[in-house]
Every structure is written in C-alpha cells, then in structure tokens.
Design an enzyme around this catalytic site. Sequence first.
Site, short mmCIF file in Angstrom:
data_model
loop_
_atom_site.label_atom_id
_atom_site.label_comp_id
_atom_site.label_asym_id
_atom_site.label_seq_id
_atom_site.Cartn_x
_atom_site.Cartn_y
_atom_site.Cartn_z
N ILE A 93 39.82 39.95 24.84
CA ILE A 93 40.76 39.95 25.96
C ILE A 93 40.02 39.77 27.28
O ILE A 93 40.42 39.01 28.15
CB ILE A 93 41.55 41.29 26.04
CG1 ILE A 93 42.27 41.57 24.72
CG2 ILE A 93 42.55 41.24 27.18
CD1 ILE A 93 42.90 42.96 24.68
N ASP A 211 37.11 54.65 39.38
CA ASP A 211 37.07 53.19 39.43
C ASP A 211 38.49 52.63 39.49
O ASP A 211 38.83 51.71 38.77
CB ASP A 211 36.31 52.65 38.21
CG ASP A 211 35.87 51.19 38.43
OD1 ASP A 211 35.84 50.75 39.60
OD2 ASP A 211 35.59 50.51 37.44
#
Lengths: 836, 195
Positions: A93, A211
């Site tokens: 992906i 993050d």
Amino acid sequence: MNLPPPDRLAEVDALFAELLELSIDERDRRLADHGHDPELVREVRTLLEYDQLDDTTMTSQVGWDTSRWLTVEPDDEGEAGERIGAYRLIDRIARGGMGVVWLGERADGAFEQRVALKLLPSGFLSASAVQRFERERQILAHLNHDNIARLLDGGVDPRGRPFLAMELVDGSPIDVHCNDRSLPIEARLRLLISAARAVQAAHGNLIVHCDLKPANILVTEEGVVKLLDFGVAELVGAGEAVAMSGEHRLLTPQYASPESLSGRPLTTVSDVYQLGLLAFELCCGRHSRPETGVQELLDPSRLEAAPTAPSLALMAADAEPSPVEIASQRQTTVDRLRRRLTGDLDAIILQALAVAPEDRYRSADDFANDLERFLDRRPVAARRLGWPYRARRLVQRHPALAVLAALLVLAAGGLVRQTSTAWEQRDRAESEAQASRALAEKNQEVSDFLVKMLTDASVAEVREDLTVAELLDRSALRAGTELSEESAARSEIEEILGRVYNRVGRAEDARLLLEDALARKRAEVGGAELADTILRLAEVHISLGNHQQVKRLLHEAIELQRGDPSQSGETAQIASTLSLLSYVHGMLGELEPMLALRRESLAIRQKLEAAPGTSTAQGLNDLCFAYKDIGDYEVAEDFCRQAMGIWRAQNNTDAEIGTLGNLSLVELGSGKLDEADRHSKETLDWMIENLPRTHPRAAGFYTNRGEILAARGAYGAAGAAFEEARELLALIYSPDHRAVARLDYLEARLWVQSGFPELAEPQARRALEVLRRTHDENQHLVLQARIVLAQAMVALGEWEQAMADLREVESRLRVGRSDNEMWLRRCRALLAQTGS
Amino acid sequence: MTDAVEPGEITQLLHAHEAGSQEAFDSLVDIAYQQLKRLARQQLRRARPSATLDTVALVHEAYLKLFSESGVEWENRSHFYAVMARAMRFVVVDNARRNSAQKRGDGHRPATLDPERLGVDRDDDLTLAVDDAIRQLETFDGRLAYVVECRFFAGMTETEIAESLGVTTRTVQREWRRARAWLHRILAVATPVDT
C-alpha cells in the site's frame, strides 16, 4: 551549517556508527559522555536525525531528491504472498519513513480479516528493545476508540522484522478528503474536533501520538475520522516512554513540535501542537511552517518566532495556491474566508501553536471545546487568555501587564492613540520606548520610576490570574519604600498611581495616595497646577459616590483655574472641568445643570479653537451623550454627526469610531435599529482589526454591541458580547466598580427578556447594590435597574415585594427624560399585572 | 583506448586488478566507460525521444558485451561490479557536466536525455553534487563512498553490493544506512546550482 573540517569527519562517523547500534536512551548516555565537544554531538545528532527520515521527507529537507535513483531492496520489504505472523501479504500500500505498509489477510484460516500490515526493516530493534516493543504493543492493543485504527496484532518475524497488523481503513488523508469535497470551514472543523477527541481518548490511556499529520488522519467515505499509527512512534522507538523521558527523535519535521526539534521532552501537548498545525492547514490552505527544513533541524531556535495568523497566511502574496483557489475550495469568497478566520479562529489556532508548551491548550479536549464554542458562536477561551501572537513578549502575553502599561501611560498624560500603537507592537522594547516617550515630558525621575516599574513587573513571576491591581500593589509598595519624603517626584508618582488605582476600582487606596499628594501640593503650588491634583481627587470621590464632596472639589478647581494669574480668560482645562462637573450632575439625575454646563464647556472650546478641532469635537460628543441621556435623540444625533465630521476632517479614525459607537446608541434610543446595528457592527469590526484585545476601550465597544443585539432580540449574540465585555472589565476593574454594575444591569435585563428570571434576579440585585452607592436614587440607571429587578420578581412570583418597589419607582420617575415615559408605562403595566 | 579491446587484455587487467593494481582497475574502468557510452548512445537512439537512460539495463548490457560475449571469464563478479559502478559514474557525471555547460552556454536544454527522468534541471546538478559528496566520503571511509557509488550510479541492489564486497547483505544495509545519512548531510550544504 557547514560540514566540520575534514579531519573531524572520521571521528564523527565513528561515533555515529557506534550510536546506530544502540537503543535510544543508550545513545543519549553516550552523547552525554561527549558533552565537552558540542560540535561532535551536534553533528552526530544531525546524522541520527537524517537516519530517521523517509525519502520524501529527506527530499524536502535536503532539497535534493535522491530517492528515485536508488533501487529498492525487495527482500527486506516483503513480497506478495509472503507470510508474516498470521498474515499473508497481498499488495503493497505504501512505503513510509519507518517501513512498508502492506495489505494483508489472515493466513491461518482462523477467520477472514484484512489488515494493514506495517513491516519494519529487520534489525530495527535491538535485542533488548524487542521485549519492550512487545509490552508496549499490548498496551496499545487495549486502546479501543471508534476514531482510532486499532492495533490488532504484532510481533517480530523469524527474519527479525518487527511487524504491526492494524485495522485496515478505507479512506483518504484528511486534507485530501476536505479539498476533494470542497468542504467549508465548519465541516473541516468538525472533522478536526473528532480527531482531537480521539487524541484525548488516547492521552487518557497515557498514549501519545507524536506524529499527527494528514497522512495519519484518514477520513472514510462516510466522513468518519480514523487516526492511524497511534503509539507507533513509541513502539518503533523501542517503547521509550516518550512522555516522560527526554528522548530526542525526529519524526516528520514539517509537523514536528518545537520541543521535538529542540530535543525537549514530548508530552500530550506536543500532540496539541500538531493538531494546531493541522487546523492551520485545513483552515487557511497553507502550511504554518512551509520553510521547515534542514536549517530548522540544525537550529531549532529559528522556530521560536510565533507563527503568522492563519488569516494573514491565507493572503500571502505569490503563494500557491492563490487565496481565490483556497477560498473556493471552502465554498466561500476570499473576503468571507478571511473574516471567518480573523479573530477567534486565529486565536484558537495560534494558541494551539504556541511555541512554549505551557502556553498551549492544556489538552486536546480544551482545543476541541474551543473549536466547538467557535462553531456555536460562543466566546472562545483562546481570546480570553489573550492572543498568543500578541503575547510573544511578556507585556503582550499577560493582559494584566499590558493593561497596567497602558493605564500608566494614560495616567501619566500619554495619548490614547500612542498607547494603542505601542500595544500593537510585537516588541516589548518598542512598547516601553513609547511609554517613556510619553513620559518624557514628565520629570525624569518620574519616568524612570514608571518604566522601571513596568520592566520589573514583567520580569517578576506572572501568574495567569494575576490582576492589574495586584501588579499595581507591588509597584505602589516600591514607590513607598524607594522614594524619599522630600523627592520632588513623589507627589507626581502618587498622583499617577492614584489615577490608576481609581481606574482599577480601588478608590479607597487612590483616595489615600491623592490626599497625600494634594496636601503636599497645597503647600507648594497654587492655580491651575493645584487644580489638576484636585481634579484627580474629585474623580476618586466620583467612584466613592461622595457627590457633594465631588461638587465642592470641582468648584474649587474651577475657581483656581479661573483665578490663575498665568492664564488669561477661559482655558481648555476649564472646559474639561466643566465637562466633569456636568457628568456628576448627570449621575445625580440633575439634567438641567448637566446640559447647561456642557453647553458652557462647548462654547469655551469653540472660542479657543480658530477652526473646529479636537476640543470642540469632544465638547460636541459630550453634548451628544447628554441629549441621549435626556432622551432627545434627534438633537443628540445632530451633535454626534457634527463631532464625527470634525474627526473625519482631521483623519482621526480612532476618535471618529468612538463617536460612531455613541451614535449607534442614540439610534438605538430613537428606534432606528437597522442603523444602530450597522454602526455598532462597524465600530466593533474596526476595534477587532485595530485595537489590542485588552484595550480599555474594548469593553465599551462590546457593551454597546450587546445592547443593540439585545434590542434586536438576538439574545444569544448579545450575551456573548456582554460576556466578552465582562472578561475585559474584570481585568481592569474590581467587581464592585460602577462600570461592572452597568454591565450587570444590562445582563440582568437580557435574562429577563430571554426568559430566565431566576438568573436575572441576583444579577440585578448586584447591579443595584453598586449603582445605589455611586449614583443618586433618582438617577435613571438606578430606576431602570429596579424595574428590571421587579420584572424578574414578578416572573418568579414575588408579587408583593415587586409591587412595593414599583410604586416607589413610579413616584421617582419624573418627566425630564422623554424615555422615562416608556419606563413609566412598563412600570404601570407591571403594576397592573401584579395587582390582578 | 580503442573500441576493439582484446579479450586477453581484459583478462590480464583483471588479474592485475585482483592482485591489487590500481592502474589495472583504472584501465578496466576506462574500457567499461567507453563501452557504456557507446551503449548509452545506442539505447537513446533506439528509443523514442522521451525514453530514459536505464542504468541498470546499461550495466547489464555492458556486462554481456564486454565480458560474456568476449569470452572473458569472471572468476569473481565483485571486480565486475566495482569496475562498472565507477565507469557508470563517469558516464553519468560526464553527461551531467556537458548538459550543465550547454545550458549555461547557449540557454538550450540538452536533447540527449529524457526530461522526465533526467531533464529536470536539478538532476544534472544532483549528479554533480553526489559525485562531489562521494569524493568527500572517500576522505574518511572508502567503503561508504563505494556503497553510494554502486547504489546511486550503477543502480545496484544491496545484495549485489554485498556480493561485490564479499560481505553479508546485513553489513551493506548497515553501511548504506550510515552512507545515506552522510550523503544527505553533505548534500544539505551543497547549494543547487541555479540554471
């Protein structure tokens, strides 16, 4: 930053190679061994940071794209069909900074399940870190939230590659989702709120993200937000307790918080910062720190500057995409979008983006709450705490300090306009310089003392809830101890402090200081100079409600001014004393002398100015107010417009806007609601644009606006405006000041109008308590407040008391103000109601 | 060096190189370089204007031409890789220099290489910058320089590099990790040339 000299490179490389093999806390320890060699440590840290960057980020950091020249290693990144743990890899992906993400499915036949499988390079974790990885993984597995992609499984495969199996989310990154659908600001904010709530839920489990960026916040086709990679930063950091330790790791620089760039500890408010960056981007279509690159990596102090407001970033010249494109992506026009961002949204986002973690929202929930308040059109907390972008320096950061600075300059004879300009300056030094210029006409010792006082106050420990009064006490104490009895500056400083005390509602303290100063002056000077000090004391007695004393003092002042041998004829000072005396008559409900004195004052002003100027305009403005109080709105409006004409001719927008605000109240009185609405909105818009948030005038603007909104039946918005005014007044005045009492009265009236008599009653009582002390029983504000209180009591079923009060009020409502008729009618209607 | 290279000559050079002769290595690189240039020209002539210079294919082709077809026996493929990486670097850097000079000279864009892959203004500069960076790496660690050269210019995989060095892939991975950080650290201070 240049490379170190060639002879040092081998040394740097050796340490770098050594540290690469160590866990993160071991690295810090080793680096600490080299603390005596900052160049070495800095170089090695930089290399370690580069080591953490994925190719895309590296390209944006370094400015060179090397990635496409490099052949991808197939074997470490997995192959379709390969089995990892209980999963079979189907399709790749994505390839990110920390590894490759595969579409995977259960291969053990236990049940059918598709997952996103993150495969990290082998050797990513040192042997000792594997255990911690495992433990952290189990904690994460318990994080169960609808908006967080679940961690389903994980481990280390036989080839040493750590892997994480996560809930497969079919969605697009939040920024793409918003732009593809051209979502308006409101819809974007709702998604953000949803993301912030999810972040809060994770924080509740002591898991930080570290993050957060669009790529990690997906939105499904149905519009459900899903956060990816929660806790993964910690996992791949070999389970370092990010929140507690001083670990230094760089994730995505453009989205890194200042503390992560400078190696300070990451906490939950680091996530708040990243949510702020996201909000910035989603709202104004630009990145808050587009320039974050290698320079910032090497020198994080560059980030110390506060970010630009989103509303300004939107308008950035020559930036791509253009403001027009950004606005159309949000289904609006540039102008509308800019206005939508200006003010509350700017303040919210900038508070989340405060450089110092302690200046940000304390939690993701607080951030979400404020965004919700914004969507509900309620006052937002960010603006109450002060705008961070104005708060770069302490004077600006602390509203009380800013107010004190301004009050001092005002009291010392500075000009309002100078003050507001100084306030607008981002730099405290500039603000102080302006203050000292305003003070320069004063005795040198006086200005030195005041400037020092401000500086000391700003250096002192400043709490968030500190009031101006407390700051003032510190200074007054110092004045008492540092200035000798004989000092020429002493009475002047007492006078200045006395004025400020009076402004902040500490009239008793002001009286003591000013009486002391006056006694000194009486022995030394006479004439107009002595009158000045008398006027200061009179102002204090106004606050104390000693009206007869005020009148006596003012008459004495006028006599002194008129008898001053150095002055010939009527002076501007006499005109202002007359205005002040007239104001006192107004408070006592003595309308005829009020009008006569203002006319007299205006006549003097007109005579003194060859052409109509500032003084005349002030006189006209005063008369406008007098006629408004009498209820003669036509005449009042005429005076307002004359004053505005003069201000405009002088290009004095500041003053013109002030008079425009008065005009809107006159229009409100005469029932011209549309005009009143338009003009009060105009004044408020101007204020938000041009005045600092804590400007003493701001409260008045909000109060006006609230009154007019209430008259239009916009109770919610009116309440918000009053609330805003209250926050500002609370900074300046004590709760028993007459300015606060007037607001209490207006709010009580609003509660009655909007059907909350139980809230109206206590507030009306509070208002009356103060108003009765400072105003005459026959004064219209007092009587109006009593009617509002009676209305509330009627609604609450306290008939008898209400009736008695109303009869008393009725007897006092005399002709003199044309709108007394209206109040009289209201009074009688209520009486009829209670009588039946 | 002429086009016609005697297989025997190459074999001799290979032996000398294996014995540690730098001179032999340089000569081998030169041979490979000439060969690669010729092949690159052919490759680009064959292709449509938008084609890319496929370094991997080039190296492979050069291998066939120079060695298999010429009957030279490779006892150790490592020598081949080292030679080819260096030669390929020369080809690419040469090309970049020419393009840069041409751009600066007459303002025309070079027509030789594909814009999509190489024609972006930066790419020639990048090539030259990496070339410089490798020289800097050489000053303190020849192995790091070699790994970058192989990966960047010859498009070699970690496995191939490991094979050429006679070490494990894991070692190369570790070195590449280090080299990659260094490369970018050096590139970060190299300002792209304005074109």
